[in-house]
Design a protein around this motif. Structure first.
Motif, PDB file in Angstrom:
ATOM      1  N   LEU A 103       0.986  -0.885   0.250  1.00  0.00           N
ATOM      2  CA  LEU A 103      -0.138  -0.006  -0.004  1.00  0.00           C
ATOM      3  C   LEU A 103       0.565   1.359  -0.174  1.00  0.00           C
ATOM      4  N   VAL A 104       0.424   2.464  -0.028  1.00  0.00           N
ATOM      5  CA  VAL A 104       0.862   3.437  -0.194  1.00  0.00           C
ATOM      6  C   VAL A 104       0.979   4.632   1.265  1.00  0.00           C
ATOM      7  N   GLY A 105       1.504   4.607   1.738  1.00  0.00           N
ATOM      8  CA  GLY A 105       1.237   5.393   2.358  1.00  0.00           C
ATOM      9  C   GLY A 105       0.356   6.868   2.456  1.00  0.00           C
ATOM     10  N   ASP A 106      -0.030   7.400   3.501  1.00  0.00           N
ATOM     11  CA  ASP A 106      -1.032   9.421   3.179  1.00  0.00           C
ATOM     12  C   ASP A 106       0.388   9.917   4.924  1.00  0.00           C
ATOM     13  N   ASP A 107       0.052  10.803   4.680  1.00  0.00           N
ATOM     14  CA  ASP A 107       0.856  11.231   5.796  1.00  0.00           C
ATOM     15  C   ASP A 107       1.340  11.137   7.062  1.00  0.00           C
ATOM     16  N   ASP A 108       0.388  10.148   7.354  1.00  0.00           N
ATOM     17  CA  ASP A 108      -0.048   9.998   8.628  1.00  0.00           C
ATOM     18  C   ASP A 108       0.875   8.680   8.746  1.00  0.00           C
ATOM     19  N   GLY A 109       1.206   7.803   7.908  1.00  0.00           N
ATOM     20  CA  GLY A 109       2.010   7.042   8.500  1.00  0.00           C
ATOM     21  C   GLY A 109       1.927   5.754   7.451  1.00  0.00           C
ATOM     22  N   ASP A 110       0.938   4.666   7.493  1.00  0.00           N
ATOM     23  CA  ASP A 110       0.673   3.263   6.491  1.00  0.00           C
ATOM     24  C   ASP A 110      -1.087   4.019   5.566  1.00  0.00           C
ATOM     25  N   GLY A 111      -1.773   4.100   6.946  1.00  0.00           N
ATOM     26  CA  GLY A 111      -2.998   4.969   5.895  1.00  0.00           C
ATOM     27  C   GLY A 111      -4.400   3.893   6.000  1.00  0.00           C
ATOM     28  N   THR A 112      -3.430   2.561   7.335  1.00  0.00           N
ATOM     29  CA  THR A 112      -4.540   1.885   7.770  1.00  0.00           C
ATOM     30  C   THR A 112      -6.129   2.136   8.228  1.00  0.00           C
ATOM     31  N   THR A 113      -6.637   2.248   8.883  1.00  0.00           N
ATOM     32  CA  THR A 113      -7.863   2.326   9.559  1.00  0.00           C
ATOM     33  C   THR A 113      -8.723   0.787   9.838  1.00  0.00           C
ATOM     34  N   TRP A 114      -8.809   0.359  10.766  1.00  0.00           N
ATOM     35  CA  TRP A 114      -7.996  -0.665  12.294  1.00  0.00           C
ATOM     36  C   TRP A 114     -10.082  -1.024  12.147  1.00  0.00           C
TER      37      TRP A 114
END
Length: 137
Positions: free
Chosen positions: A108-119
């Motif tokens: 995946l491509v991360g965003d400004d806050d890290g990996d951009g995953t919402t668990w």
């Protein structure tokens, strides 16, 4: 050039996974590329929690057979050599079938806050059984 000869295998935490899951991080999302990649191995019946990715996720299955499910009830059975792409923001889960391990490279491509995953919450046994039934062959 950087030659990395090994990465440690870590057991994934129960707060994000059901069953025994093992991870080898390949790349962390850092500027400027922000690619995150990991080899993830699921034992039979193991799976992720529901989750989404700000910029989507690509799963390349390297071994075994697995499932990828979405909130609308769609389920894909993927085997070695197959790729599943999950679009940005789509809540989904993935894991092994009940009888076969599955390994994939998750990218995946991360965003400004890290990996951009919402668990989110765990996939229930009922949801998992329904997914298995949907792809029975």
């Amino acid at each position: 050039m950087e030659h990395i000869t090994s990465t440690p295998t870590v057991k994934a935490g129960a707060e994000r996974f059901t069953g025994d899951v093992y991870l080898n991080q390949i790349e962390a999302p850092t500027d400027p590329a922000r690619l995150a990649a990991a080899l993830v191995r699921f034992t039979p019946g193991a799976r992720t929690n529901w989750h989404s990715h700000a910029k989507g996720q690509t799963l390349y299955v390297t071994d075994g057979a697995g499932l990828v499910g979405t909130r609308d009830g769609s389920v894909v059975r993927a085997t070695a050599g197959e790729t599943v792409k999950c679009p940005a923001g789509e809540e989904h889960w993935h894991g092994a079938t009940d009888t076969t391990l599955m390994a994939h490279v998750a990218m995946l491509v991360g965003d400004d806050d890290g990996d951009g995953t919402t668990w989110l919450e765990p996939v229930t046994d009922e949801q998992y059984a329904k997914a298995l039934a949907a792809v029975a062959r």
